[in-house]
Design an enzyme around this catalytic site. Structure first.
Site, PDB file in Angstrom:
ATOM      1  N   GLY A 165       2.271  -4.498  -1.094  1.00 27.04           N
ATOM      2  CA  GLY A 165       2.418  -3.814   0.182  1.00 27.04           C
ATOM      3  C   GLY A 165       2.614  -2.318   0.005  1.00 27.04           C
ATOM      4  CG  ASP A 166       1.946   2.060   0.317  1.00 22.93           C
ATOM      5  OD1 ASP A 166       1.773   2.912   1.203  1.00 22.93           O
ATOM      6  OD2 ASP A 166       2.388   2.353  -0.813  1.00 22.93           O
TER       7      ASP A 166
ATOM      8  CE  LYS B 114      -0.527   2.695  -2.747  1.00 23.56           C
ATOM      9  NZ  LYS B 114       0.790   2.360  -3.302  1.00 23.56           N
TER      10      LYS B 114
ATOM     11  CG  ASN C 194      10.913  -2.166   1.479  1.00 20.05           C
ATOM     12  OD1 ASN C 194      11.099  -1.717   0.360  1.00 20.05           O
ATOM     13  ND2 ASN C 194      11.059  -3.439   1.777  1.00 20.05           N
TER      14      ASN C 194
END
Length: 515
Positions: free
Chosen positions: A231-232, A192, A308
């Site tokens: 992405g995040d 991460k 999202n």
């Protein structure tokens, strides 16, 4: 409609895990009850007790059981990382599920050694990110990449841009990612990354310059066989595109799968934006079919967040005939008494994805009621399914007690660890509630990211139908892995943690990394 799950392909690891749990249960039959068994005892007398005081009383019994099982083997970790509470929370949550495995008379010591090795990242990269604002001033932020585990494959996990990001938050997310990726069945390790940069209030040009500066520092550590971010929070397909453009300029390498979540114009996969939300609904649908013999039609679903995951979970739920009752952001919540409409969702998606606006700006423009400074978990409303999809620890004990009081049937996590420890205790005290942990229920996103990596390696683009079919199969397989553990008396939460852990531990042994 998804078909009934078959257990014929659960695999050797699942069979060995079941045998391990049975062996451990026989060896420790007279020992102190586990957290799961205590939860069953507490709830036996009245499994539908909706009195708030009773719910809190049950929670305190479970909390006592959790604190008395001190997990002394984590003392060294607690001493070193006491300043990283959310990381320790994720470690302890998984460790509690694994206690029966650690007590196995044959391999327990090995499993404990493997777990402690997993809690230390293989590598942490930290760097300065200098960028220029619209006034020509040089600004600085911190950037990190936690390369946690490469046991099963290259480091895989998202990049988060948010002011709350620090090393501890990224370690928590990276640790969870190890187990999530293991459940997918794809060859991916866990990692991460991100920055404490806050996109809120920044111009598009400022965000673009920051993304370019961030990738200028990170690019040297990326490779399709080493580390592949995605992405995040704060990092959508737009930001991925800007970072990938910078990578291409710096390396003169094109078509490499060093980032996932890319545009379909340059190597992205169909359904990648939708994957986490769709996968969340697919596995929830399976649980409702298998446990309650219910379809999703007409079920009242509460979703938190409006990014999202929340958007595409809402879209799929509406397609299945469910009633989406809420969407939220950090400023407030929209409540839809009769269920959100497809037109409502289109307006929300335009606001969030194109205008980068707040839900409050839509007050009076949607069929629902906007409630300021509230979350879905503060509404005294009956929901059938809760899908927390905003951020970590968003459901506290009061929120969980309210959900139980109003007869929740399932809690399916779209975010990473959105239910805090006290809230988890309340949910565990009611085993009639299906609790699907985020490492399982939101794995659809990273699963389709893995598919994107495969497509990039093959220089091919699969059809949307093929990707969706693989996503549904993957979520069904994850459900089977959890369900296999419930056959020995465990919960879905324990099933996810144990199935993923055993897979990684066995791989560590075969690699010669832990004996």
């Amino acid at each position: 409609m998804m078909t009934k799950v078959s257990y014929s392909n659960s695999g050797i690891l699942l069979l060995s895990l079941i045998a391990l749990l049975i062996r451990t249960a026989e060896a420790t039959a007279s020992a102190t009850p586990t957290l799961a068994s205590l939860a069953t005892i507490i709830s036996t007398s009245n499994t539908r007790d909706h009195d708030i005081s009773t719910i809190h009383s049950n929670k305190m019994k479970l909390k006592h059981q959790r604190t008395t099982h001190k997990l002394d083997f984590l003392d060294d970790l607690r001493q070193k990382y006491g300043h990283q509470p959310v990381f320790l929370q994720s470690v302890e949550e998984i460790a509690l599920s694994l206690v029966p495995i650690f007590e196995d008379p044959t391999d327990g010591a090995f499993y404990l050694r493997a777990f402690l090795a997993m809690t230390e990242p293989e590598r942490i990269i930290a760097f300065r990110v200098p960028w220029e604002d619209d006034h020509g001033n040089l600004q600085f932020n911190r950037g990190w990449r936690v390369e946690f585990s490469s046991v099963l494959g290259p480091y895989k996990g998202g990049l988060r841009f948010h002011p709350t990001v620090d090393e501890g938050v990224l370690k928590f997310l990276g640790f969870e990612q190890i187990f999530k990726n293991a459940l997918t069945g794809l060859p991916m390790g866990g990692g991460k990354g991100g920055s404490d940069f806050n996109p809120k209030g920044k111009s598009d040009a400022e965000i673009r310059r920051f993304c370019q500066a961030f990738m200028t520092e990170l690019f040297r550590y990326l490779h399709p066989s080493t580390d592949v971010p995605a992405g995040d929070i704060g990092v959508s397909g737009r930001e991925i595109g800007w970072m990938y453009g910078t990578y291409k300029r710096l390396t003169n390498k094109h078509g490499e799968g060093v980032l996932t979540g890319k545009s379909a114009l340059f190597g992205g996969s169909p359904l990648r934006p939708e994957a986490t939300g769709y996968g969340l609904v697919y596995i929830t649908q399976l649980a409702m079919q298998q446990r309650f013999e219910r379809s999703m039609e007409g079920l009242r679903c509460a979703i938190s967040g409006s990014g999202n995951v929340a958007q595409y979970a809402a879209k799929k739920l509406i397609e299945l005939g469910s009633k989406v009752m809420t969407l939220s952001d950090s400023d407030g919540v929209f409540f839809f008494e009769s269920g959100m409409t497809a037109q409502d969702l289109d307006i929300v998606m335009e606001c969030k994805n194109k205008k980068r606006g707040r839900l409050s700006s839509l007050d009076g423009k949607l069929s629902g009621e906007y409630i300021e400074k509230k979350s879905p978990w503060q509404l005294d409303v009956a929901f059938d399914i809760a899908l927390p999809s905003a951020t970590q620890n968003e459901i506290d004990e009061d929120g969980a007690a309210l959900l139980v009081k109003n007869g929740i049937m399932a809690l399916s996590e779209g975010a990473n660890l959105p239910t805090n420890l006290n809230a988890q205790d309340i949910i565990r005290a009611h085993p009639e509630i299906v609790y699907l942990p985020g490492k399982a229920s939101n794995a659809g996103g990273v699963g389709v990211s893995g598919s994107e990596m495969s497509q990039n390696s093959q220089r091919l683009t699969w059809t949307e139908e093929k990707v969706d079919r693989k996503l549904q199969d993957m979520m069904a397989n994850i459900y089977c892995q959890m369900e296999a553990v419930t056959m020995t008396g465990g919960t879905f939460e324990e099933g996810a943690n144990r199935a993923a852990f055993v897979k990684v531990a066995h791989a560590m042994r075969e690699l010669g990394w832990v004996e």
